[in-house]
Design a protein around this motif. Structure first.
Motif, PDB file in Angstrom:
ATOM      1  N   GLN A   1       0.832  -1.193   0.000  1.00 31.25           N
ATOM      2  CA  GLN A   1       0.000   0.000   0.000  1.00 31.25           C
ATOM      3  C   GLN A   1       0.874   1.253   0.000  1.00 31.25           C
ATOM      4  OE1 GLN A   1      -3.225   0.135  -0.159  1.00 31.25           O
ATOM      5  NE2 GLN A   1      -3.817   2.155   0.588  1.00 31.25           N
ATOM      6  N   ARG A   2       1.962   1.176   0.786  1.00 29.59           N
ATOM      7  CA  ARG A   2       2.889   2.306   0.931  1.00 29.59           C
ATOM      8  C   ARG A   2       3.488   2.679  -0.429  1.00 29.59           C
ATOM      9  NH1 ARG A   2       5.025   5.884   1.089  1.00 29.59           N
ATOM     10  NH2 ARG A   2       6.274   7.151   2.500  1.00 29.59           N
ATOM     11  N   TRP A   3       3.873   1.649  -1.226  1.00 28.74           N
ATOM     12  CA  TRP A   3       4.472   1.955  -2.537  1.00 28.74           C
ATOM     13  C   TRP A   3       3.421   2.487  -3.491  1.00 28.74           C
ATOM     14  CZ3 TRP A   3       8.466   1.379  -0.040  1.00 28.74           C
ATOM     15  CH2 TRP A   3       8.964   0.180   0.458  1.00 28.74           C
ATOM     16  N   LYS A   4       2.252   1.873  -3.455  1.00 31.45           N
ATOM     17  CA  LYS A   4       1.274   2.177  -4.494  1.00 31.45           C
ATOM     18  C   LYS A   4       0.581   3.515  -4.265  1.00 31.45           C
ATOM     19  CE  LYS A   4       0.225  -2.443  -6.166  1.00 31.45           C
ATOM     20  NZ  LYS A   4      -0.495  -3.659  -5.811  1.00 31.45           N
ATOM     21  N   ASP A   5       0.310   3.810  -3.010  1.00 26.34           N
ATOM     22  CA  ASP A   5      -0.484   5.002  -2.731  1.00 26.34           C
ATOM     23  C   ASP A   5       0.023   5.690  -1.462  1.00 26.34           C
ATOM     24  OD1 ASP A   5      -4.058   5.606  -2.268  1.00 26.34           O
ATOM     25  OD2 ASP A   5      -2.370   6.920  -2.737  1.00 26.34           O
ATOM     26  N   PRO A   6       1.202   6.326  -1.535  1.00 24.98           N
ATOM     27  CA  PRO A   6       1.803   6.895  -0.328  1.00 24.98           C
ATOM     28  C   PRO A   6       0.909   7.959   0.315  1.00 24.98           C
ATOM     29  CG  PRO A   6       3.025   7.582  -2.292  1.00 24.98           C
ATOM     30  CD  PRO A   6       2.035   6.555  -2.727  1.00 24.98           C
TER      31      PRO A   6
END
Ligand code: HEC
Length: 438
Positions: A402-407
């Motif tokens: 989630q962190r990479w895709k939608d910070p």
């Protein structure tokens, strides 16, 4: 209360003859802990049936989906990873139990006349158990599964004359693929279970016809006769319970991992089979080139022929181990050989670097993308962002993805760039690398 219920059922189902057949069977020499391994094997099989049925609810036997479905079982299905772990260790339990059972029968000379048929059926049951292990290993369709199965299939290919045809039948094509998976899956979940159940029934029917062998001391066997119920039943039940506790402990403590998705192009992967095939795998290394066939065909065929014919080769009625030097000596040599190869092989396996290739790629990405400009890992890099040395213990895969895709959804106004240009494999590699930081 219980007696009344029993009488009620007995009147309608005529239970008494069944009860006598199942529970009152006399055991020569009396009940003993040494006889529990057959029951434990059966118990392990029943556990495999139940956990296997639940795994089937979410498993997809195709090359495209098998790996993802196992990952799904691991990560999404409630208790999925526990059930998979139980099934994984249950296979080992069944191997150990059947091995101890065979050892006991061998040591006691219980295969001798008139119990030859029970032995023959037993050896087939053992072979089926091995086939279960081999066919199940491919199903997760990860690198380990793929390459270990490749080795197994290559072994079949060395059989003279029929080897190539057999390989094509097993694989269902030129390479390991969806058809192979379908075949292994059908074998593992339909053919082998039915075959095994039928033969277990036969094994037990024969046991009930000829009766258990009892101790090798014939005087003792004749002197004491104790029915199966209650003491032997209690011992069997306690042994099953202990086996179950150990199994749950292993399943919770050492869950099986899932390696990278099977990649037929990546030939650098070192295939490692399950431990119960390891000694054989190690032995094969000593037969190279034109000697290969000695390891792949001659020795196995010889071994199973001897195993089958054992009751007909070792025919003297004497069952005392000390009076059977040849049989017991041969069995001892076999055990020494197996455990020697197993030890050598375990050493070799331990020395293979266990870094997941995905982690290695993730680390390269980390360097390539210049994350160290803001992050520190074990003292290396700048301290603009948080220290990532132990991020694997603080965050899980879903959080990182989630962190990479939608910070923005995680931290508003973060100065960390969004890495939206990365594809799914790269994101997963980066995640795996982060998770390895512990
Ligand atoms: C420009 C600086 C910068 C760069 C480059 C950068 N980060 Fe970050 N990163 C941050 C900051 C600041 C935070 C803390 C605020 C946040 O979570 O957005 C952070 C947070 C994180 C976190 C969350 C840590 C936690 O446990 O809260 C992870 C994981 C992470 N970065 C990994 C990476 C990786 C992998 C790269 C390279 C692909 C990278 N970062 C590149 C600045 C950066």
């Amino acid at each position: 209360m219980f007696a009344r219920l029993y009488n009620w059922l007995d009147e309608r189902l005529k239970l008494t003859p069944i009860r006598i057949a199942l529970l009152e069977e006399p055991i020569p020499g009396g009940a003993s802990w040494i006889y529990v391994f057959g029951s434990v094997t059966l118990f392990a099989f029943l556990l495999q049936m139940s956990t296997g049925m639940f795994l089937m609810l979410s498993y997809a036997p195709t090359a495209d989906h098998a790996y993802e479905s196992v990952r799904y079982i691991q990560e999404e299905v409630p208790f999925g990873s526990f059930i998979r772990s139980l099934h994984h260790w249950g296979a080992s339990l069944m191997m150990v139990a059947i091995g101890l059972h065979m050892l006991q029968v061998f040591l006691y000379g219980a295969y001798k006349r008139p119990r030859e048929m029970m032995w023959l059926v037993g050896v087939v049951l053992f072979l089926i158990t091995l086939a279960f292990g081999f066919s199940g290993y491919l199903l997760p369709w990860d690198q380990r599964a793929y390459w270990a199965t490749q080795v197994g299939v290559n072994i079949v290919g060395t059989i003279p004359l029929i080897g190539d045809t057999l390989v094509r039948i097993i694989r269902g094509g030129q390479t390991l693929g969806t058809l192979t998976l379908s075949r292994f899956f059908a074998l593992h979940t339909v053919f082998l279970p039915w075959l095994l159940m039928g033969l277990v029934v036969l094994h037990l029917v024969i046991l009930r016809r000829v009766g258990p062998a009892g101790p090798w001391d014939t005087a003792r066997a004749a002197a004491i006769r104790e029915p199966f119920w209650p003491r032997q039943v209690a011992m069997d039940a306690i042994a099953m319970f202990v086996a179950f506790v150990i199994l749950v402990g292993l399943a919770l403590g050492l869950p099986p991992s899932l390696a990278d998705r099977a990649n037929p192009a990546d030939t650098t992967f070192t295939p490692v089979p399950e431990w119960y095939f390891l000694f054989y795998y190690e032995m094969l290394k000593y037969f190279r080139g034109r000697w290969e066939i000695v390891g792949t065909v001659v020795i196995p065929v010889l071994f199973y022929t001897l195993l089958f014919l054992l009751p007909f080769l070792d025919r003297r009625p004497e069952r005392r181990p000390f009076s059977r030097p040849i049989a017991i000596g041969a069995g001892g040599v076999l055990l020494v050989v197996v455990f020697t190869f197993l030890t050598i092989s375990l050493r070799a396996v331990a020395s293979i670097p266990v870094t997941d290739p995905s982690v290695v790629r993730g680390k390269q990405l980390y360097q390539y993308l210049g994350c160290a400009a803001c992050h520190r890992i074990h003292g290396e890099g700048e301290a603009v962002g948080p220290d990532l040395s132990y991020v694997g213990t603080q965050r899980d895969a879903a959080w990182l993805m989630q962190r990479w895709k939608d910070p923005e959804s995680m931290v508003r106004g973060s100065i960390m760039p969004a890495y939206t240009g990365l594809n799914d494999v790269e994101l997963r590699d980066l995640t795996n690398y982060m998770l390895s930081l512990k």
